[in-house]
Design an enzyme around this catalytic site. Structure first.
Site, PDB file in Angstrom:
ATOM      1  N   HIS A 140       0.828  -1.204   0.000  1.00  0.00           N
ATOM      2  CA  HIS A 140       0.000   0.000   0.000  1.00  0.00           C
ATOM      3  C   HIS A 140       0.865   1.257   0.000  1.00  0.00           C
ATOM      4  O   HIS A 140       1.595   1.526   0.957  1.00  0.00           O
ATOM      5  CB  HIS A 140      -0.881  -0.026   1.253  1.00  0.00           C
ATOM      6  CG  HIS A 140      -1.843   1.097   1.355  1.00  0.00           C
ATOM      7  ND1 HIS A 140      -1.812   2.031   2.367  1.00  0.00           N
ATOM      8  CD2 HIS A 140      -2.893   1.428   0.560  1.00  0.00           C
ATOM      9  CE1 HIS A 140      -2.794   2.891   2.204  1.00  0.00           C
ATOM     10  NE2 HIS A 140      -3.468   2.558   1.121  1.00  0.00           N
ATOM     11  N   HIS A 143      -1.022  10.244  -3.262  1.00  0.00           N
ATOM     12  CA  HIS A 143      -2.336   9.873  -2.731  1.00  0.00           C
ATOM     13  C   HIS A 143      -3.333  11.018  -2.778  1.00  0.00           C
ATOM     14  O   HIS A 143      -4.478  10.845  -3.191  1.00  0.00           O
ATOM     15  CB  HIS A 143      -2.213   9.366  -1.290  1.00  0.00           C
ATOM     16  CG  HIS A 143      -3.527   9.031  -0.678  1.00  0.00           C
ATOM     17  ND1 HIS A 143      -4.298   9.963   0.003  1.00  0.00           N
ATOM     18  CD2 HIS A 143      -4.250   7.881  -0.672  1.00  0.00           C
ATOM     19  CE1 HIS A 143      -5.415   9.379   0.410  1.00  0.00           C
ATOM     20  NE2 HIS A 143      -5.412   8.124   0.015  1.00  0.00           N
TER      21      HIS A 143
END
Ligand code: G3P
Ligand code: CA
Length: 286
Positions: free
Chosen positions: A13, A55
Site C-alpha cells: 500500500h 495519494h
C-alpha cells in the site's frame, strides 16, 4: 476462488509506506525487497496532463510545496475550517519535480521526488505487478480531464497491455470509471473499492453479481468484511476477488499484531489479498 489467485497476494500500500515515504521510488523499492506481489500507485494529474503517483489531490501533506511555492495555494472551504491547498493539478510536472517528497517522513529521505506513473512502472516492472488507483475522477472530470483515458494511454505507451511479467490491476471507488475501463481495457483486471460507510453497495449476492458485470474484484474496507463476512463467499461465487484494506502496523486494532490481523482475514475470512503498509509482516503459508 478465482483461478487468477491460486495463492494469497500481498499488495504493498503506497509502497512499503510504514518504513519509507509513501509513493516514492524508495517506498516502491522497499516493497519489492519485502516481496510484494503488487505495488500500489495512487494516480493524480498535473496541469500539463502527466500522471503522477501521489495519494492526495494536493501536495502539501507529502511534499515541501508550501515552502517552495508559498503563494500557489487555493482555499478549501469545504471543511469546518478553511484550509490552504496546493492542488497537484495546478502545477506542471516540471514544478512538481522540484519538490521534496521525503523529508516530511524522515530527514534521511531528503531528495525523494513525486514519481511519475512511468517512473513507478519502470521501478516495478518485471519484479511485481502494479495496482494503480484512479482517484478523484469526478474532480478531474469537472476540469475537463479524463483520468481513465490518460491511464489507458499510459498502459499502452508503456507496453503494459502485453507484459506477462507485470500484471496490472486497476482500482477505483468510482463505478463509472471501472465501467469505462471494462469497455476500453477488457483484459485488464478491475477492482471496485468500497468505503466502510458504503456497505449497502455490497450487502447482497445480487448486488455483488451486478458489480461482476464490470469489475473483476471488490476491495471493501476491512470493517465491511468484519460486519458482513458473507461478502467473501458471495464475491467468490460471482467470480470476483476480495482484497480488503488497509492493514497497518501502526493500527492493528484489537489484534495482537498486524501479522495476526492479516492472518485472520486471509485464512479466516478467506480473502484473496490484502493492502498493507507493512509488506514484511505479510503472513505467508510456505
Ligand atoms: O486503494 C486501497 C486503499 O488504498 C484505499 O484507500 O485512501 O489509501 O487510497 P486510500
Ligand atoms: Ca489507494
Amino acid at each position: 476462488v478465482p483461478s487468477s489467485l491460486s495463492r494469497k497476494h500481498l499488495v504493498a500500500h503506497r509502497g512499503a509506506c510504514a518504513y519509507a515515504p509513501e509513493h516514492t521510488l524508495a517506498s516502491y523499492r522497499l516493497a519489492l525487497e519485502q516481496r510484494a506481489d503488487f505495488v500500489e500507485q495512487d494516480l493524480a494529474v498535473t496541469r500539463d496532463g502527466a500522471l503522477v503517483s501521489i495519494h492526495d489531490l494536493s501536495l502539501e501533506r507529502t511534499t515541501n510545496v508550501a515552502a517552495v511555492f508559498p503563494d500557489r495555494f487555493v482555499m478549501d472551504t469545504t471543511g469546518a475550517e478553511p484550509v490552504r491547498r496546493w492542488l497537484v493539478n495546478d502545477f506542471t510536472l516540471e514544478e512538481i519535480r522540484q519538490l521534496d517528497a521525503g523529508a516530511w517522513f524522515d530527514p534521511s529521505f531528503l531528495g525523494a521526488r513525486v514519481p511519475t506513473f512511468r517512473e513507478a512502472i519502470d521501478t516495478v516492472r518485471g519484479k511485481a505487478g502494479i495496482y494503480p488507483e484512479l482517484k478523484d475522477p469526478e474532480f478531474y472530470r469537472q476540469r475537463g480531464i479524463r483520468v481513465d483515458q490518460l491511464f489507458v494511454e499510459a498502459l499502452r505507451a508503456n507496453g503494459l497491455l502485453d507484459d506477462p511479467e507485470t500484471p496490472v490491476i486497476a482500482q477505483s471507488f468510482d463505478a463509472q470509471t471501472l465501467k469505462q475501463l471494462a469497455i476500453d481495457l477488457p483484459a485488464v483486471a478491475r477492482v471496485f473499492l468500497v468505503e466502510p460507510t458504503d456497505i449497502v453497495l455490497v450487502d447482497s449476492p445480487e448486488k455483488i453479481r451486478e458489480i461482476g458485470a464490470w469489475a473483476t474484484g471488490v476491495a471493501p474496507n476491512k470493517a465491511i468484511v468484519e460486519r458482513l463476512p458473507d461478502v467473501v463467499g458471495w464475491a467468490h461465487a460471482a467470480g470476483l476477488t476480495v482484497t480488503p484494506w488497509t492493514f497497518r502496523g501502526s493500527d492493528h486494532r484489537g489484534y495482537p499484531s498486524v501479522r495476526v490481523e492479516m492472518e485472520k482475514f486471509l485464512y479466516g475470512y478467506g480473502v484473496d489479498a490484502v493492502f498493507t503498509d507493512n509488506p514484511d509482516q505479510f503472513p505467508r503459508q510456505e
